[in-house]
Design a protein around this motif. Structure first.
Motif, PDB file in Angstrom:
ATOM      1  N   TRP A 282       0.840  -1.199   0.000  1.00 20.28           N
ATOM      2  CA  TRP A 282       0.000   0.000   0.000  1.00 20.28           C
ATOM      3  C   TRP A 282       0.884   1.262   0.000  1.00 20.28           C
ATOM      4  N   VAL A 297      -3.932   9.622  -1.033  1.00 22.26           N
ATOM      5  CA  VAL A 297      -4.986   8.617  -0.832  1.00 22.26           C
ATOM      6  C   VAL A 297      -4.895   8.043   0.573  1.00 22.26           C
ATOM      7  N   PRO A 299      -5.758   4.612   3.066  1.00 19.81           N
ATOM      8  CA  PRO A 299      -5.922   3.175   2.830  1.00 19.81           C
ATOM      9  C   PRO A 299      -7.370   2.734   2.982  1.00 19.81           C
ATOM     10  N   HIS A 306      -7.521  -0.905  -4.260  1.00 19.86           N
ATOM     11  CA  HIS A 306      -7.701   0.546  -4.254  1.00 19.86           C
ATOM     12  C   HIS A 306      -8.717   0.851  -5.344  1.00 19.86           C
TER      13      HIS A 306
END
Ligand SMILES: Cc1ncc(COP(=O)(O)O)c(C=O)c1O
Length: 371
Positions: A282, A297, A299, A306
């Motif tokens: 991630w 972004v 998580p 995603h």
């Protein structure tokens, strides 16, 4: 030759339309499965196979049922071992969904749900997820439920494939209460629940033991090929499903159940390692999105997905856009539309790939977002 008419109920998978024909050298960010090695305890269990490899009881290997029960805080008779969570879903749908009724499914949601409903002779009815982070939206679901007097089952997926969104306890409680009041089968698909980023997302059993939770060793325990899953719930729900599953496959492969038992017995270490692995991936993805697209972004609640907004120019024909990414940029992602109309504006990007593949993939995709 003419296949049975029920086959016409199954639409060709839009995921296949993207992944079949993947050009050489393409970066696979469409994957819905762990890419890391089968954890050692399972490999050892497969090597150490004891003498005969016989059938096990239809409900599953007793020791595995005990281990799964302990993991979920359930009793042994509340556990049915199945061929993947998909085997559990199939058996539950066949056992409980009356032909001609309706099954509420998340939109966007896992592609198998509408197909399983149709195979049971039912009509899938989509309910929307929350507009901000695609999480469980109890109001949206309950509104659809109220307008569907002939519903026989409701499916939750927490956290969700394809969005990674979970749900909060209050939303779960409200949905569970409504389903219990109407005597509906409530299935919570929690296959991704242990792949999270620090806080375990809520699960159905925290609010009720009147529904059925399905899960498997396919995601958190990194063993999709073992094909071992389970359903947890009141034996009254499970017994008819066990009959269906028994006639379909007799039982899940015995060595696979030995290996799954070894995985569950080592859950603490295996799940912690899987979580560290997806965190690293991630972070690689988030860094690449920042560097190449200027995007910040956060998580998902869990999963290795995603759900990425499409550029405005791609919204009219998301499938064509994904094919262009595949064939020109050589990156495979899945258009959100494959998971239902509610996914139209997004693509699902799987970060089960390696950190290097994620960085390179985003770099290749970036011009298509910018331009
Ligand atoms: C939400 C969800 N449920 C169920 C499954 C089925 O997984 P398995 O049968 O391997 O447990 C998948 C697989 O991708 C999934 O994404």
């Amino acid at each position: 030759m003419k296949p049975a008419s029920r086959l016409s109920l199954l639409k060709p998978s839009p995921i296949r339309a993207i992944t079949d024909g993947t050009p050489p050298g393409a970066i696979p960010l469409g994957l819905g499965e762990p890419t890391w090695d089968l954890p050692e305890p399972a490999r050892l269990a497969l090597l150490r196979a004891p003498g005969p490899c016989g059938y096990v009881p239809h409900a599953g290997l007793t020791d595995l049922r005990k281990a799964v029960a302990a993991f979920h805080g359930a009793t042994v008779d509340e556990v049915l071992i199945t061929t993947g969570s998909q085997g559990a879903l199939f058996a539950l749908f066949q056992a409980w969904v009356e032909p001609g009724t309706k099954v509420l499914i998340p939109d966007p949601g896992f592609v198998a749900y509408p197909a399983l409903a149709r195979m049971a002779g039912a009509v899938p009815v989509p309910y929307a997820l929350s507009p901000d982070r695609f999480r469980l939206d109890a109001d949206a679901l309950l509104q659809v439920l109220a307008a569907t007097p002939d519903a026989s089952a409701v499916i939750l997926n927490l956290p969700s494939n394809p969005t990674g969104g979970g749900g909060d306890l209050e939303a779960l409680r409200r949905v569970a209460e409504a389903c219990v009041a109407r005597g509906l089968l409530l299935i919570s698909d929690e296959v991704y629940r242990d792949l999270h980023f620090g806080v375990r997302p809520p699960g159905l059993r925290e609010v009720t033991d009147r529904g059925v939770v399905v899960s498997s060793v396919s995601k958190g325990w990194g063993a999709p090929g073992l094909r071992v899953g389970w359903a947890i719930g009141d034996p009254a729900w499970l017994t008819p499903a066990r009959v269906v599953h028994g006639y379909a496959v007799t039982g899940t492969a015995t060595p696979a159940q030995w290996a799954a038992l070894a995985l569950i017995e080592h859950s603490d270490a295996i799940l912690a390692e899987a979580r560290a692995g997806i965190r690293e991936r991630w972070e690689a993805l988030a860094a690449a999105l920042r560097e190449h697209l200027g995007q910040t972004v956060s998580p998902p609640d869990g999963t290795f997905y995603h759900f990425m907004p499409l550029p405005p120019s791609a919204q009219a024909d998301p499938l064509a856009f994904a094919l262009k990414l595949r064939d020109e940029a050589k990156v495979v992602v899945i258009p959100g539309l494959a998971f239902g109309e509610g996914g139209r504006g997004h693509v699902r990007l799987s970060f089960a790939a390696t950190p290097e593949q994620l960085s390179e993939g985003v770099k290749r995709m970036a011009p298509y977002w910018r331009g």
